[in-house]
Write a protein that holds these residues in place. Structure first.
Motif, mmCIF file in Angstrom:
data_model
loop_
_atom_site.group_PDB
_atom_site.id
_atom_site.type_symbol
_atom_site.label_atom_id
_atom_site.label_comp_id
_atom_site.label_asym_id
_atom_site.label_seq_id
_atom_site.Cartn_x
_atom_site.Cartn_y
_atom_site.Cartn_z
ATOM 1 N N SER A 22 45.227 46.331 51.485
ATOM 2 C CA SER A 22 43.971 46.061 50.783
ATOM 3 C C SER A 22 44.216 45.757 49.314
ATOM 4 O O SER A 22 45.073 46.393 48.680
ATOM 5 C CB SER A 22 43.033 47.266 50.862
ATOM 6 O OG SER A 22 42.650 47.525 52.184
ATOM 7 N N ASP A 23 43.469 44.815 48.766
ATOM 8 C CA ASP A 23 43.433 44.635 47.318
ATOM 9 C C ASP A 23 42.722 45.855 46.740
ATOM 10 O O ASP A 23 41.810 46.396 47.364
ATOM 11 C CB ASP A 23 42.682 43.361 46.951
ATOM 12 C CG ASP A 23 43.408 42.111 47.428
ATOM 13 O OD1 ASP A 23 44.626 42.179 47.679
ATOM 14 O OD2 ASP A 23 42.753 41.075 47.548
ATOM 15 N N VAL A 24 43.141 46.285 45.558
ATOM 16 C CA VAL A 24 42.637 47.547 45.015
ATOM 17 C C VAL A 24 42.253 47.399 43.548
ATOM 18 O O VAL A 24 43.028 46.899 42.737
ATOM 19 C CB VAL A 24 43.699 48.667 45.138
ATOM 20 C CG1 VAL A 24 43.174 49.981 44.606
ATOM 21 C CG2 VAL A 24 44.165 48.825 46.575
ATOM 22 N N ALA A 25 41.046 47.863 43.212
ATOM 23 C CA ALA A 25 40.621 48.017 41.825
ATOM 24 C C ALA A 25 40.720 49.498 41.503
ATOM 25 O O ALA A 25 40.198 50.340 42.237
ATOM 26 C CB ALA A 25 39.184 47.534 41.635
ATOM 27 N N VAL A 26 41.444 49.812 40.439
ATOM 28 C CA VAL A 26 41.685 51.200 40.047
ATOM 29 C C VAL A 26 40.999 51.465 38.714
ATOM 30 O O VAL A 26 41.172 50.708 37.763
ATOM 31 C CB VAL A 26 43.203 51.462 39.904
ATOM 32 C CG1 VAL A 26 43.460 52.866 39.417
ATOM 33 C CG2 VAL A 26 43.915 51.209 41.214
ATOM 34 N N THR A 27 40.223 52.542 38.648
ATOM 35 C CA THR A 27 39.624 52.928 37.381
ATOM 36 C C THR A 27 40.188 54.267 36.941
ATOM 37 O O THR A 27 40.591 55.089 37.768
ATOM 38 C CB THR A 27 38.087 53.045 37.470
ATOM 39 O OG1 THR A 27 37.733 54.214 38.194
ATOM 40 C CG2 THR A 27 37.475 51.815 38.120
#
Length: 87
Positions: A22-27
């Protein structure tokens, strides 16, 4: 999008998503740790996005969500891995 994904349990969750392709956006509270995690995940061959901001502040979250939605067109899951303590 993994809220609080720059370290600890959230980082582990982000790794699991990346391991699954999966592509992942991390905050994270700061973008420094988020960038470190995103770089690690990108080495697995997925697209990543790193964002800093305080998830307990509505304005920060509005900006984060807007940026994620503008760059990741197919957002399927969101995971909140932060715990706010109340004194």
């Amino acid at each position: 999008m993994i809220i609080g994904g720059s370290r600890g349990i959230g980082r582990g969750i982000a790794r699991a998503f990346a391991d699954a392709g999966s592509d992942v956006a991390v905050t994270g509270l700061t973008d420094v740790n988020a960038k470190k995690t995103a770089e690690e995940l990108a080495s697995k061959g997925v697209n990543t996005l790193a964002l800093g901001g305080d998830a307990t502040k509505g304005d920060d979250m509005d900006k984060i969500v807007d940026k994620v939605l503008s760059q990741i067109k197919n957002l399927l899951k969101r995971c909140n891995s932060i715990i706010e303590t109340i004194n």
